[in-house]
Scaffold this active site. Sequence first.
Site, PDB file in Angstrom:
ATOM      1  N   LYS A 118       0.654  -1.393   0.096  1.00  0.00           N
ATOM      2  CA  LYS A 118      -0.094   0.046  -0.262  1.00  0.00           C
ATOM      3  C   LYS A 118       0.896   1.472   0.220  1.00  0.00           C
ATOM      4  CE  LYS A 118      -4.474  -1.645   1.686  1.00  0.00           C
ATOM      5  NZ  LYS A 118      -5.742  -1.263   2.369  1.00  0.00           N
ATOM      6  N   LYS A 200      -6.505 -12.189  -8.042  1.00  0.00           N
ATOM      7  CA  LYS A 200      -7.833 -12.356  -7.282  1.00  0.00           C
ATOM      8  C   LYS A 200      -8.727 -11.141  -7.876  1.00  0.00           C
ATOM      9  CE  LYS A 200      -8.418 -12.272  -2.636  1.00  0.00           C
ATOM     10  NZ  LYS A 200      -8.364 -12.224  -1.297  1.00  0.00           N
ATOM     11  N   LYS A 203     -12.054  -5.117  -5.895  1.00  0.00           N
ATOM     12  CA  LYS A 203     -12.576  -3.839  -6.285  1.00  0.00           C
ATOM     13  C   LYS A 203     -11.840  -2.826  -6.970  1.00  0.00           C
ATOM     14  CE  LYS A 203     -12.678  -3.147  -1.507  1.00  0.00           C
ATOM     15  NZ  LYS A 203     -13.375  -3.427  -0.355  1.00  0.00           N
TER      16      LYS A 203
END
Length: 338
Positions: A118, A200, A203
């Site tokens: 992140k 995977k 969103k």
Amino acid sequence: MDNENVKKKVMLSGIQPSGDLHLGNYLGAVKNWAELPEQFDCFYFMADLHTLTVRQDPKELRRRSTAQLAQYIACGLDPEKNTLFLQSHVHEHAELGWILNCYTMFGELSRMTQFKDKSARHTDNINGGLFTYPALMAADILLYQADFVPVGEDQKQHCELTRDIAIRFNNLYGETFKVPEPYIPKVGARIMSLSNPASKMSKSDPLGCVFLMDKPEELARKFKRAVTDSDTERCVRFDPENKPGVANLIQIYSSVTGRSFDEIEAEFDGKGYGVFKPAVGEAVIETLRPIREEAERMIADKAYLQQVYTDGAQKASFVARKTLRKVYKKIGLVEKPF
Ligand code: TRP
């Protein structure tokens, strides 16, 4: 002892309301959670405090937090049987989060792969919360003395750290926290992105992501465009190594219809992807239709949702308060006289 008197084990998990729920959340997680309350005492919350580590639009965050609750319920999480609440409504999370920060090492936090990812993706906002996030997650779990935490692969490292923090605290002050275990369900599909079957469903990749709230036309379009494989064989066969796109669609079709992989291969024997892909789309549309409609109904009924999250926060606070009080006492804070 009869069953009534046996205390059920505690199951707890959270999902960040940073986007609407998708098919991967549903088939891989929430659908299975709906089966658990017979066996476990279940707590599920919207991890709204966690979303603040990345900049959020306030209006959107507020909308999504209750919309996600509606989606949970529409997916089968019965508010009568599960404790459903918003993390920020139970202030003990933030309080224990601070304390556990003081029992979590800089080195440990530096090793978290999610932090590394992140902070690489949001270079303009590498804030303290992003770094200390696992201490808050540990608080979420330990407040409820959870036995099991159903999580995906990506959260296993945070669960490991939670265990280490709990053990460290217990060693210093005596038995305080239950040491939780990650719960990896026996069934539960790992759903991949429709546009990139190597990763995977997420969103953050909207093209390959099937949202529970997508309208039927949108769903049909997404499945028609789903990436299949460039092999010459072009038949519907479950081979994740060589045909990951088709394998993912078979997995999805199997999860929503209950049919086995063999049955599916037989059903589409001799038929091409042009028949297979819309069939998967259709099956998903029919599975999601009642979920979307029920979620929409609840989203329009603000009073109902408010009742659910009020009851949930009250039940959750009752448990959380007890643990926090014990912690304050053990570490030497003066007991609050009022
Ligand atoms: N960190 C989790 C995620 O990003 C969400 C989460 C927050 C969570 N607190 C939790 C999951 C406690 C399980 C238990 O997906």
